[in-house]
Design a protein around this motif. Structure first.
Motif, PDB file in Angstrom:
ATOM      1  N   MET A   5       0.879  -1.183   0.000  1.00 56.04           N
ATOM      2  CA  MET A   5       0.000   0.000   0.000  1.00 56.04           C
ATOM      3  C   MET A   5       0.910   1.224   0.000  1.00 56.04           C
ATOM      4  O   MET A   5       2.099   1.136   0.302  1.00 56.04           O
ATOM      5  CB  MET A   5      -0.880  -0.038   1.254  1.00 56.04           C
ATOM      6  N   GLY A   6       0.352   2.382  -0.322  1.00 54.83           N
ATOM      7  CA  GLY A   6       1.109   3.622  -0.240  1.00 54.83           C
ATOM      8  C   GLY A   6       1.494   3.953   1.191  1.00 54.83           C
ATOM      9  O   GLY A   6       0.759   3.675   2.144  1.00 54.83           O
ATOM     10  N   ALA A   7       2.647   4.585   1.356  1.00 57.35           N
ATOM     11  CA  ALA A   7       3.206   4.836   2.687  1.00 57.35           C
ATOM     12  C   ALA A   7       2.345   5.752   3.544  1.00 57.35           C
ATOM     13  O   ALA A   7       2.375   5.669   4.781  1.00 57.35           O
ATOM     14  CB  ALA A   7       4.607   5.428   2.548  1.00 57.35           C
ATOM     15  N   ARG A   8       1.539   6.605   2.912  1.00 58.44           N
ATOM     16  CA  ARG A   8       0.734   7.539   3.701  1.00 58.44           C
ATOM     17  C   ARG A   8      -0.488   6.875   4.343  1.00 58.44           C
ATOM     18  O   ARG A   8      -1.281   7.548   4.993  1.00 58.44           O
ATOM     19  CB  ARG A   8       0.307   8.715   2.824  1.00 58.44           C
ATOM     20  N   ILE A   9      -0.610   5.562   4.216  1.00 58.08           N
ATOM     21  CA  ILE A   9      -1.678   4.858   4.921  1.00 58.08           C
ATOM     22  C   ILE A   9      -1.575   5.085   6.421  1.00 58.08           C
ATOM     23  O   ILE A   9      -2.591   5.071   7.137  1.00 58.08           O
ATOM     24  CB  ILE A   9      -1.651   3.347   4.603  1.00 58.08           C
ATOM     25  N   VAL A  10      -0.376   5.349   6.924  1.00 59.55           N
ATOM     26  CA  VAL A  10      -0.241   5.571   8.365  1.00 59.55           C
ATOM     27  C   VAL A  10      -1.017   6.813   8.792  1.00 59.55           C
ATOM     28  O   VAL A  10      -1.564   6.850   9.906  1.00 59.55           O
ATOM     29  CB  VAL A  10       1.248   5.668   8.786  1.00 59.55           C
ATOM     30  N   ASP A  11      -1.092   7.826   7.926  1.00 60.02           N
ATOM     31  CA  ASP A  11      -1.870   9.026   8.246  1.00 60.02           C
ATOM     32  C   ASP A  11      -3.359   8.709   8.276  1.00 60.02           C
ATOM     33  O   ASP A  11      -4.109   9.238   9.098  1.00 60.02           O
ATOM     34  CB  ASP A  11      -1.591  10.125   7.227  1.00 60.02           C
ATOM     35  N   VAL A  12      -3.808   7.854   7.345  1.00 59.86           N
ATOM     36  CA  VAL A  12      -5.215   7.450   7.325  1.00 59.86           C
ATOM     37  C   VAL A  12      -5.528   6.613   8.563  1.00 59.86           C
ATOM     38  O   VAL A  12      -6.592   6.767   9.176  1.00 59.86           O
ATOM     39  CB  VAL A  12      -5.524   6.663   6.038  1.00 59.86           C
ATOM     40  N   GLN A  13      -4.621   5.743   8.951  1.00 57.57           N
ATOM     41  CA  GLN A  13      -4.835   4.945  10.158  1.00 57.57           C
ATOM     42  C   GLN A  13      -4.970   5.848  11.386  1.00 57.57           C
ATOM     43  O   GLN A  13      -5.850   5.635  12.230  1.00 57.57           O
ATOM     44  CB  GLN A  13      -3.675   3.970  10.360  1.00 57.57           C
ATOM     45  N   ARG A  19       4.742  -4.226   2.846  1.00 62.44           N
ATOM     46  CA  ARG A  19       5.595  -3.149   2.340  1.00 62.44           C
ATOM     47  C   ARG A  19       4.743  -1.918   2.084  1.00 62.44           C
ATOM     48  O   ARG A  19       3.595  -2.025   1.623  1.00 62.44           O
ATOM     49  CB  ARG A  19       6.298  -3.578   1.052  1.00 62.44           C
ATOM     50  N   LEU A  20       5.292  -0.759   2.397  1.00 65.60           N
ATOM     51  CA  LEU A  20       4.665   0.526   2.107  1.00 65.60           C
ATOM     52  C   LEU A  20       5.534   1.258   1.092  1.00 65.60           C
ATOM     53  O   LEU A  20       6.749   1.354   1.267  1.00 65.60           O
ATOM     54  CB  LEU A  20       4.517   1.366   3.377  1.00 65.60           C
ATOM     55  N   PHE A  21       4.901   1.795   0.056  1.00 65.47           N
ATOM     56  CA  PHE A  21       5.629   2.439  -1.035  1.00 65.47           C
ATOM     57  C   PHE A  21       5.537   3.954  -0.926  1.00 65.47           C
ATOM     58  O   PHE A  21       4.445   4.521  -0.839  1.00 65.47           O
ATOM     59  CB  PHE A  21       5.063   2.018  -2.389  1.00 65.47           C
ATOM     60  N   ALA A  22       6.690   4.604  -0.966  1.00 66.32           N
ATOM     61  CA  ALA A  22       6.755   6.065  -0.973  1.00 66.32           C
ATOM     62  C   ALA A  22       6.677   6.573  -2.409  1.00 66.32           C
ATOM     63  O   ALA A  22       6.875   5.826  -3.376  1.00 66.32           O
ATOM     64  CB  ALA A  22       8.054   6.533  -0.324  1.00 66.32           C
ATOM     65  N   ASP A  23       6.378   7.864  -2.548  1.00 66.70           N
ATOM     66  CA  ASP A  23       6.321   8.497  -3.862  1.00 66.70           C
ATOM     67  C   ASP A  23       7.647   8.313  -4.586  1.00 66.70           C
ATOM     68  O   ASP A  23       8.717   8.560  -4.031  1.00 66.70           O
ATOM     69  CB  ASP A  23       6.020   9.985  -3.691  1.00 66.70           C
ATOM     70  N   GLY A  24       7.582   7.856  -5.829  1.00 66.18           N
ATOM     71  CA  GLY A  24       8.776   7.682  -6.639  1.00 66.18           C
ATOM     72  C   GLY A  24       9.469   6.352  -6.454  1.00 66.18           C
ATOM     73  O   GLY A  24      10.423   6.054  -7.190  1.00 66.18           O
ATOM     74  N   GLU A  25       9.019   5.560  -5.506  1.00 67.93           N
ATOM     75  CA  GLU A  25       9.660   4.269  -5.270  1.00 67.93           C
ATOM     76  C   GLU A  25       9.362   3.327  -6.430  1.00 67.93           C
ATOM     77  O   GLU A  25       8.327   3.424  -7.099  1.00 67.93           O
ATOM     78  CB  GLU A  25       9.168   3.680  -3.956  1.00 67.93           C
ATOM     79  N   ARG A  26      10.276   2.379  -6.638  1.00 68.28           N
ATOM     80  CA  ARG A  26      10.127   1.417  -7.724  1.00 68.28           C
ATOM     81  C   ARG A  26      10.236  -0.006  -7.190  1.00 68.28           C
ATOM     82  O   ARG A  26      10.939  -0.269  -6.216  1.00 68.28           O
ATOM     83  CB  ARG A  26      11.183   1.642  -8.816  1.00 68.28           C
ATOM     84  N   PHE A  27       9.527  -0.912  -7.864  1.00 65.56           N
ATOM     85  CA  PHE A  27       9.651  -2.337  -7.588  1.00 65.56           C
ATOM     86  C   PHE A  27       9.354  -3.057  -8.888  1.00 65.56           C
ATOM     87  O   PHE A  27       9.189  -2.431  -9.936  1.00 65.56           O
ATOM     88  CB  PHE A  27       8.715  -2.764  -6.456  1.00 65.56           C
ATOM     89  N   ARG A  28       9.314  -4.388  -8.869  1.00 64.54           N
ATOM     90  CA  ARG A  28       9.150  -5.140 -10.103  1.00 64.54           C
ATOM     91  C   ARG A  28       8.037  -6.170  -9.981  1.00 64.54           C
ATOM     92  O   ARG A  28       7.795  -6.722  -8.901  1.00 64.54           O
ATOM     93  CB  ARG A  28      10.460  -5.826 -10.497  1.00 64.54           C
ATOM     94  N   ILE A  29       7.369  -6.388 -11.104  1.00 68.18           N
ATOM     95  CA  ILE A  29       6.452  -7.505 -11.277  1.00 68.18           C
ATOM     96  C   ILE A  29       7.075  -8.345 -12.381  1.00 68.18           C
ATOM     97  O   ILE A  29       7.043  -7.966 -13.560  1.00 68.18           O
ATOM     98  CB  ILE A  29       5.038  -7.048 -11.674  1.00 68.18           C
ATOM     99  N   GLY A  30       7.683  -9.457 -12.016  1.00 66.56           N
ATOM    100  CA  GLY A  30       8.466 -10.200 -12.994  1.00 66.56           C
ATOM    101  C   GLY A  30       9.562  -9.317 -13.540  1.00 66.56           C
ATOM    102  O   GLY A  30      10.355  -8.748 -12.790  1.00 66.56           O
ATOM    103  N   GLY A  31       9.591  -9.151 -14.854  1.00 66.69           N
ATOM    104  CA  GLY A  31      10.591  -8.280 -15.464  1.00 66.69           C
ATOM    105  C   GLY A  31      10.111  -6.865 -15.697  1.00 66.69           C
ATOM    106  O   GLY A  31      10.825  -6.056 -16.298  1.00 66.69           O
ATOM    107  N   LEU A  32       8.920  -6.539 -15.224  1.00 62.92           N
ATOM    108  CA  LEU A  32       8.342  -5.213 -15.440  1.00 62.92           C
ATOM    109  C   LEU A  32       8.706  -4.270 -14.309  1.00 62.92           C
ATOM    110  O   LEU A  32       8.529  -4.588 -13.128  1.00 62.92           O
ATOM    111  CB  LEU A  32       6.814  -5.314 -15.539  1.00 62.92           C
TER     112      LEU A  32
END
Length: 292
Positions: free
Chosen positions: A93-101, A122-135
């Motif tokens: 989820m996006g990292a700002r979920i902590v503010d919503v919580q 995992r919490l994702f910050a703005d601009g963060e990257r990860f992969r789905i397979g090779g994508l």
């Protein structure tokens, strides 16, 4: 640019759209915004929608790498935790979920609720990257509808949740706690700065005029035809329109029930002393809603 395979699943009860996005080369995939079915009148929870996603994954010979939510939903329960339990895939989820919580734990009177995002792997910050397979996947923080909303850009596809609907549906509301029409306008401009041919996959389709459900557009199509954006020349006009429209909209039927589940990653309340799971409705926490 990489072109992932995208399958959309429309939930007619809530108008929500769930996605399976996959890498054709590696057969790895992510599930985005899965719905846990809830019948409010019967108090019945089922996983039929999640089962349909898993059936599609099995039929296509895919392997689930991620279970992703774009934001804490107000109109349906998330099936993220259910799918994690069944597949072992991590939830994010996006990292700002902590503010919503923090916001909603106060409204629900839940001082012991962990407001650290630990319900997700995992919490994702703005601009963060990860992969789905090779994508490669880029995360764009896209607040306005909620504080925690994010867009996932996967190759030529962007999963834009409740920012833009289909062009004939306009844009998302911003009047929930933590929402902001100004923030949404700026999030929309960021989405529309993607290349013209980028495929945009919306989080809802309410079938304007009773047409068949659809959920895919492009940046160019949204710029040319979105009924809210073409009527508003600038940010000020959009904010005025959006706030006036939001004042006429009823609160979603499931909002006060769904958010107590979704700020826990889709986990239902623990059973009480009698072994029964119960949802609660906080009274008078949204006094400005009136009798819309």
């Amino acid at each position: 640019m990489a072109k992932p395979e995208v399958a959309g699943f429309h939930d007619p009860r809530t108008g929500s759209v769930q996605y399976v996005v996959s890498d054709p080369a590696t057969r790895r995939c992510a599930i985005i915004d899965p719905v846990l079915d809830f019948d409010q009148r019967a108090g019945c929870v089922t996983a039929r929608s999640a089962d349909a996603l898993l059936a599609h994954v099995a039929e296509r010979g895919l392997q689930i790498e991620w279970i992703l939510d774009t934001h804490p939903h107000a109109d349906h329960f998330s099936a993220a935790a259910t799918l994690k339990e069944r597949t072992g895939a991590p939830m994010a989820m996006g990292a700002r979920i902590v503010d919503v919580q923090r916001l909603w734990s106060r409204l629900y009177g839940l001082p012991d609720l962990p407001c650290d995002g630990s319900a997700w792997d995992r919490l994702f910050a703005d601009g963060e990257r990860f992969r789905i397979g090779g994508l490669d996947v880029e995360v764009i923080h896209s607040p306005g509808h909620t504080l925690a909303s994010v867009t996932y850009v996967v190759g030529d596809a962007a999963f834009i949740h409740d920012t833009l609907f289909m062009p004939d549906g306009g844009t998302a509301r911003c009047d929930f706690p933590g929402g902001s029409a100004t923030a949404l306008w700026r999030s929309i401009q960021r989405v529309l700065s993607l290349p013209d041919a980028t495929r945009l996959f919306t989080g809802h389709d309410y079938r304007p005029g009773g047409r068949e459900p659809c959920w895919e557009s492009t940046v160019a199509e949204q710029r040319a035809a979105n009924i809210h954006l073409t009527r508003c020349a600038d940010e000020a006009a959009y904010v005025a329109m959006r706030e006036a429209r939001d004042r006429t909209l009823p609160i979603p039927d499931l909002m006060l029930l769904a958010l107590q589940v979704n700020i826990r990653g889709g986990r239902l309340p623990e059973p009480n002393a009698g072994g029964v799971r119960c949802l609660s409705v906080p009274l008078d926490v949204l006094p400005d809603c009136g009798w819309r």
